[in-house]
Scaffold this motif. Structure first.
Motif, PDB file in Angstrom:
ATOM      1  N   LYS A 257     -26.705  22.083 -25.293  1.00  0.00           N
ATOM      2  CA  LYS A 257     -27.496  21.476 -24.527  1.00  0.00           C
ATOM      3  C   LYS A 257     -28.931  21.499 -25.508  1.00  0.00           C
ATOM      4  O   LYS A 257     -28.209  21.680 -26.685  1.00  0.00           O
ATOM      5  N   PRO A 258     -29.998  21.527 -24.660  1.00  0.00           N
ATOM      6  CA  PRO A 258     -31.284  21.451 -25.843  1.00  0.00           C
ATOM      7  C   PRO A 258     -31.503  22.366 -26.675  1.00  0.00           C
ATOM      8  O   PRO A 258     -32.533  22.538 -27.656  1.00  0.00           O
ATOM      9  N   ASP A 259     -30.894  23.590 -26.263  1.00  0.00           N
ATOM     10  CA  ASP A 259     -31.398  25.024 -26.746  1.00  0.00           C
ATOM     11  C   ASP A 259     -30.163  24.569 -28.054  1.00  0.00           C
ATOM     12  O   ASP A 259     -30.208  26.337 -29.034  1.00  0.00           O
ATOM     13  N   GLY A 260     -29.041  24.604 -28.210  1.00  0.00           N
ATOM     14  CA  GLY A 260     -28.624  24.443 -29.008  1.00  0.00           C
ATOM     15  C   GLY A 260     -26.837  25.059 -28.582  1.00  0.00           C
ATOM     16  O   GLY A 260     -25.949  25.268 -29.694  1.00  0.00           O
ATOM     17  N   THR A 261     -27.166  25.530 -27.734  1.00  0.00           N
ATOM     18  CA  THR A 261     -25.958  25.919 -27.296  1.00  0.00           C
ATOM     19  C   THR A 261     -24.409  25.204 -26.482  1.00  0.00           C
ATOM     20  O   THR A 261     -25.505  24.277 -26.107  1.00  0.00           O
ATOM     21  N   VAL A 262     -23.412  26.109 -26.699  1.00  0.00           N
ATOM     22  CA  VAL A 262     -22.515  24.775 -26.263  1.00  0.00           C
ATOM     23  C   VAL A 262     -22.399  25.113 -24.715  1.00  0.00           C
ATOM     24  O   VAL A 262     -22.405  26.259 -24.445  1.00  0.00           O
ATOM     25  N   ALA A 263     -22.324  24.313 -23.960  1.00  0.00           N
ATOM     26  CA  ALA A 263     -22.009  24.024 -22.149  1.00  0.00           C
ATOM     27  C   ALA A 263     -20.309  25.344 -21.962  1.00  0.00           C
ATOM     28  O   ALA A 263     -19.295  24.886 -22.901  1.00  0.00           O
ATOM     29  N   GLU A 264     -20.588  25.441 -21.390  1.00  0.00           N
ATOM     30  CA  GLU A 264     -19.631  27.033 -21.492  1.00  0.00           C
ATOM     31  C   GLU A 264     -18.867  26.249 -19.709  1.00  0.00           C
ATOM     32  O   GLU A 264     -18.842  25.164 -18.700  1.00  0.00           O
ATOM     33  N   GLY A 265     -17.300  24.971 -20.061  1.00  0.00           N
ATOM     34  CA  GLY A 265     -15.781  25.413 -19.217  1.00  0.00           C
ATOM     35  C   GLY A 265     -16.406  23.708 -19.631  1.00  0.00           C
ATOM     36  O   GLY A 265     -16.719  22.703 -20.135  1.00  0.00           O
ATOM     37  N   LEU A 266     -14.665  22.934 -19.345  1.00  0.00           N
ATOM     38  CA  LEU A 266     -14.665  21.365 -19.757  1.00  0.00           C
ATOM     39  C   LEU A 266     -15.503  20.787 -18.635  1.00  0.00           C
ATOM     40  O   LEU A 266     -15.998  20.323 -19.580  1.00  0.00           O
ATOM     41  N   LEU A 267     -15.915  20.532 -17.569  1.00  0.00           N
ATOM     42  CA  LEU A 267     -16.762  19.528 -16.901  1.00  0.00           C
ATOM     43  C   LEU A 267     -18.041  19.494 -16.996  1.00  0.00           C
ATOM     44  O   LEU A 267     -18.690  19.022 -17.599  1.00  0.00           O
ATOM     45  N   PRO A 268     -18.668  21.208 -16.953  1.00  0.00           N
ATOM     46  CA  PRO A 268     -19.889  21.394 -17.534  1.00  0.00           C
ATOM     47  C   PRO A 268     -20.028  20.255 -18.774  1.00  0.00           C
ATOM     48  O   PRO A 268     -21.004  19.862 -19.411  1.00  0.00           O
ATOM     49  N   GLN A 269     -19.208  21.116 -19.662  1.00  0.00           N
ATOM     50  CA  GLN A 269     -19.210  20.320 -20.875  1.00  0.00           C
ATOM     51  C   GLN A 269     -19.353  18.748 -20.782  1.00  0.00           C
ATOM     52  O   GLN A 269     -19.819  18.233 -21.587  1.00  0.00           O
ATOM     53  N   VAL A 270     -18.405  17.973 -20.157  1.00  0.00           N
ATOM     54  CA  VAL A 270     -18.423  16.641 -19.562  1.00  0.00           C
ATOM     55  C   VAL A 270     -19.430  16.089 -19.359  1.00  0.00           C
ATOM     56  O   VAL A 270     -20.622  15.107 -20.272  1.00  0.00           O
ATOM     57  N   ASP A 271     -20.422  16.978 -18.894  1.00  0.00           N
ATOM     58  CA  ASP A 271     -21.403  16.205 -18.041  1.00  0.00           C
ATOM     59  C   ASP A 271     -22.270  16.634 -19.075  1.00  0.00           C
ATOM     60  O   ASP A 271     -24.088  15.037 -19.383  1.00  0.00           O
ATOM     61  N   GLN A 272     -22.447  17.518 -19.986  1.00  0.00           N
ATOM     62  CA  GLN A 272     -22.981  17.479 -21.303  1.00  0.00           C
ATOM     63  C   GLN A 272     -23.235  16.599 -22.197  1.00  0.00           C
ATOM     64  O   GLN A 272     -24.020  15.879 -22.432  1.00  0.00           O
TER      65      GLN A 272
END
Length: 131
Positions: free
Chosen positions: A38-53
């Motif tokens: 994410k823009p703040d440098g943290t990893v999105a949580e969960g498989l599909l939210p990661q794909v969206d990011q």
């Protein structure tokens, strides 16, 4: 610029992508592996939210380079899994995303043991060709 996407007659018909992509271009753009940060440098949580990011980050990087998903000539998708259903889930999500057109070119989908960031499940490698 010309991008020619083809499937040789002696090979199986792929599900959406093409076996061979030929390009006559003035400039080639190579994106670093796009991670689910994410823009703040943290990893999105969960498989599909990661794909969206990853899709959002890729769209932003392409735009910055003056490219669009239509200019993409090769993608490599890495998913930290040994579960084929998860690979299919990622493919379906990406091919339904804002960068879906990028996956009509040469594409590879891989299950891997791990990726670079703690908790990272998805990464996308993209090459685009421009005039």
């Amino acid at each position: 610029m010309t991008i020619e996407r083809q499937n040789p007659p002696g090979l199986h018909t792929p599900p959406g992508y093409h076996h061979v992509v030929s390009v006559t271009a003035g400039r080639t753009v190579y994106l670093a592996g796009q991670c689910p940060l994410k823009p703040d440098g943290t990893v999105a949580e969960g498989l599909l939210p990661q794909v969206d990011q990853v899709a959002a980050n890729t769209a932003e990087a392409l735009k910055f380079a003056g490219a669009t998903p239509a200019d993409v000539v090769r993608t490599v998708i890495y998913v930290a899994t040994n579960d084929r259903s998860k690979l299919a889930e990622v493919w379906d999500r990406l091919t339904g995303s804002e960068i879906a057109e990028a996956f009509t070119s040469a594409s590879t989908l891989l299950g891997v043991a791990q990726l670079g960031f703690e908790g990272q499940l998805v990464e996308l490698d993209v090459t685009a060709a421009l005039d």
